[in-house]
Design an enzyme around this catalytic site. Structure first.
Site, PDB file in Angstrom:
ATOM      1  CD  GLU A 165      -3.001  -0.998   2.312  1.00 53.50           C
ATOM      2  OE1 GLU A 165      -2.920  -0.059   3.116  1.00 53.50           O
ATOM      3  OE2 GLU A 165      -3.925  -1.819   2.340  1.00 53.50           O
ATOM      4  CD  GLU A 362      -3.551  -5.778   4.333  1.00 51.55           C
ATOM      5  OE1 GLU A 362      -4.407  -4.945   4.721  1.00 51.55           O
ATOM      6  OE2 GLU A 362      -2.331  -5.586   4.400  1.00 51.55           O
TER       7      GLU A 362
HETATM    8  C1  PNW Z   1      -4.233  -1.681   5.651  1.00 55.67           C
HETATM    9  N1  PNW Z   1      -7.051   4.201   5.243  1.00 55.67           N
HETATM   10  O1  PNW Z   1      -4.149  -0.395   6.168  1.00 55.67           O
HETATM   11  C2  PNW Z   1      -2.887  -2.270   6.024  1.00 55.67           C
HETATM   12  O2  PNW Z   1      -2.187  -2.909   4.998  1.00 55.67           O
HETATM   13  C3  PNW Z   1      -2.909  -3.075   7.272  1.00 55.67           C
HETATM   14  O3  PNW Z   1      -1.635  -3.014   7.882  1.00 55.67           O
HETATM   15  C4  PNW Z   1      -4.029  -2.583   8.181  1.00 55.67           C
HETATM   16  O4  PNW Z   1      -3.987  -3.159   9.445  1.00 55.67           O
HETATM   17  C5  PNW Z   1      -5.339  -2.878   7.465  1.00 55.67           C
HETATM   18  O5  PNW Z   1      -5.365  -2.283   6.183  1.00 55.67           O
HETATM   19  C6  PNW Z   1      -6.571  -2.435   8.231  1.00 55.67           C
HETATM   20  O6  PNW Z   1      -6.572  -1.047   8.403  1.00 55.67           O
HETATM   21  C7  PNW Z   1      -4.923   0.695   5.887  1.00 55.67           C
HETATM   22  O7  PNW Z   1      -7.275   4.957   6.223  1.00 55.67           O
HETATM   23  C8  PNW Z   1      -5.041   1.640   6.903  1.00 55.67           C
HETATM   24  O8  PNW Z   1      -7.474   4.474   4.120  1.00 55.67           O
HETATM   25  C9  PNW Z   1      -5.743   2.790   6.688  1.00 55.67           C
HETATM   26  C10 PNW Z   1      -6.330   3.022   5.450  1.00 55.67           C
HETATM   27  C11 PNW Z   1      -6.211   2.089   4.444  1.00 55.67           C
HETATM   28  C12 PNW Z   1      -5.509   0.921   4.672  1.00 55.67           C
END
Ligand code: PNW
Length: 459
Positions: A165, A362
């Site tokens: 990401e 994921e």
């Molecule tokens: C992903 N947003 O994170 C990550 O790859 C993981 O480490 C994380 O634990 C999981 O999704 C759940 O959040 C994100 O705010 C965190 O847009 C925040 C965002 C998107 C993805």
């Protein structure tokens, strides 16, 4: 009775990331990452939580791998901590590499495919002090770290993922500042986009040199961007810009060898083009063997002059974006549940960037889990979330999408970044005080799906 069968050899797994589960932040020569430093700053992480104790996975990995084997998982997606392998971004630390050797060997002994990611957000703090991802040199440091890692572990690994990401690293880390390093400088954020992509490209070249048989890819977080009023040009323009910043700014250079012209123009005031040197796009677009897709929700957007959220935005250059709520179920992250969006994302990739094997790296949900009287956790919501998304993935496969695997996020409850330990994504519950693991109902159910290679529901 509905019987949904997945293609033969479909890879069923669960995912974690180093900083979110390992703990042991000072053991065996590890030094600070940007997240250790970010957690020390008051008000950045809910509850003042930090990378300790996390799920103590560094010390308990053998037990965790045995549990994965019990659950019948075929693959484990984890990340390798740069500040363990090259503390401070400097010399190689054999003790750091040794942990991942032991982890991977234990997985292989249990017939579980290791699926490592080289960068899941834990940049060595020393490199941030030298400019972080806004500094072009960080891309070359990343390639050096990738080279050392793949030379040491390459004989044990079939598929390498470079970045997880990069949208979050660049825009949450350097524009909105809600993730480490917490900077709020849009010019730095767009520089970070290019340098992350360059780092991916340079690393994939070094991975192929060190392990010619290896498969290489990247993981992106993807969302359908849905304009509230598709006949309103200003709504359409906001949707185009968000799709550009979230998706196309990564996909086009990786898979077409060019940045999208509209986004290059939009980001001109932030100096984006200044970072792109001759030859960079050739490096970035080196052929990939697979794309990882992280999917959680959709973005429903409109243009409304009063609607923009206060504070620094991750949406560089986008004025007046607002995200109206729809009538949909929500998770504990307050993210709406839209399984159909996963089908949309997969079909879009299939049509716009064809012939690329896809993996869902994921997908999952945070919910508040309660123990019932008999000590079990009946996480009906999470089970339903995963089931509905597996149906959506299967719909895409039936339409011809080359989807080859699914990793649920997450194996274990863990450190949910700015949200700390309060949000629980695990299919396995972790009691942080005792570190006792308790598989939830979702884990038992997912285990059955993985073993059957099918989703069997009686209705
Ligand atoms: C992903 N947003 O994170 C990550 O790859 C993981 O480490 C994380 O634990 C999981 O999704 C759940 O959040 C994100 O705010 C965190 O847009 C925040 C965002 C998107 C993805």
């Amino acid at each position: 009775m509905e019987n949904i069968v997945f293609p033969q050899g479909f890879l069923w797994g669960a995912a974690t990331a180093a900083f979110q589960v390992e703990g042991a932040t000072e053991l065996d020569g590890r030094t600070d990452s940007i997240w250790d430093e970010f957690c020390r700053q008051p008000g950045k992480v809910v509850g003042g939580d930090c990378g300790e104790p996390a799920a103590d996975h560094y010390r308990r990995f053998e037990q965790d791998v045995a549990m994965m084997a019990d659950l019948g998982l075929k693959a484990y997606r984890f990340s390798i901590a740069w500040p363990r392998v090259r503390p401070d971004g400097g010399d190689v630390n054999p003790a750091g590499l040794d942990f991942y050797k032991r982890l991977i060997d234990t997985l292989l002994e249990h017939d579980i495919v290791p699926w490592p990611t080289l960068y899941h957000w834990d940049l060595p703090q020393k490199l941030e002090e030298a400019g972080g991802w806004a500094n072009r040199d960080t891309a070359f440091r990343f390639a050096d770290y990738a080279a050392a890692t793949v030379e040491a572990l390459g004989d044990r690994v079939g598929t390498w993922t470079t970045l997880n990401e990069p949208w979050c690293s660049a825009f949450l880390g350097y524009a909105s500042g809600v993730h480490a390093p917490g900077r709020t400088d849009p010019r730095a954020a767009v520089a970070a986009v290019h340098h992350l992509l360059l780092g991916h490209g340079l690393a994939s070249t070094t991975i192929r040199a060190a392990a010619p048989e290896a498969k290489v890819g990247i993981t992106l977080n993807m969302y359908p961007i849905i304009p509230v009023n598709p006949s309103d040009p200003s709504d359409l323009d906001v949707a185009r810009r968000l799709d550009g910043l979230q998706q196309r700014i990564f996909l086009d250079p990786l898979l077409r060898g060019e940045y999208p012209a509209d986004i290059l123009a939009d980001l001109e005031p932030f100096g984006f083009g200044e970072h792109v040197r001759d030859g960079d796009l050739g490096v970035i677009s080196a052929p990939m063997d697979m794309l990882g897709v992280n999917y959680y929700t959709e973005h429903y957007v409109s243009s409304s002059p009063n609607g923009s959220e206060p504070g620094p935005s991750p949406w560089v250059g986008v004025q007046h974006a607002s995200f109206p709520r729809r009538d949909a179920p929500r998770t504990d992250m307050d993210w709406e549940v839209h399984p159909d969006g996963l089908t949309t994302v997969l079909l879009r990739l299939h049509h716009d960037y064809p012939r690329l094997p896809l993996y869902i790296t994921e997908n999952g949900a945070a919910f508040r889990d309660d123990f019932s009287g008999n000590g079990a956790i009946d996480d009906v919501d999470r089970t339903g979330y995963i089931a509905s998304h597996l149906r959506a993935a299967h719909t895409a496969i039936k339409a011809g999408v080359d989807l080859r695997g699914y990793f649920c996020w997450s194996l274990l409850d863990n450190f949910e970044w700015a949200e700390g330990y309060a949000k629980r994504f695990g299919i396995v519950h972790v009691d942080y005080a005792t570190q006792i693991r308790t598989p939830k109902m979702s884990a038992r159910w997912f285990s059955r799906v993985a073993r059957d290679n099918a989703l069997v529901t009686v209705s």
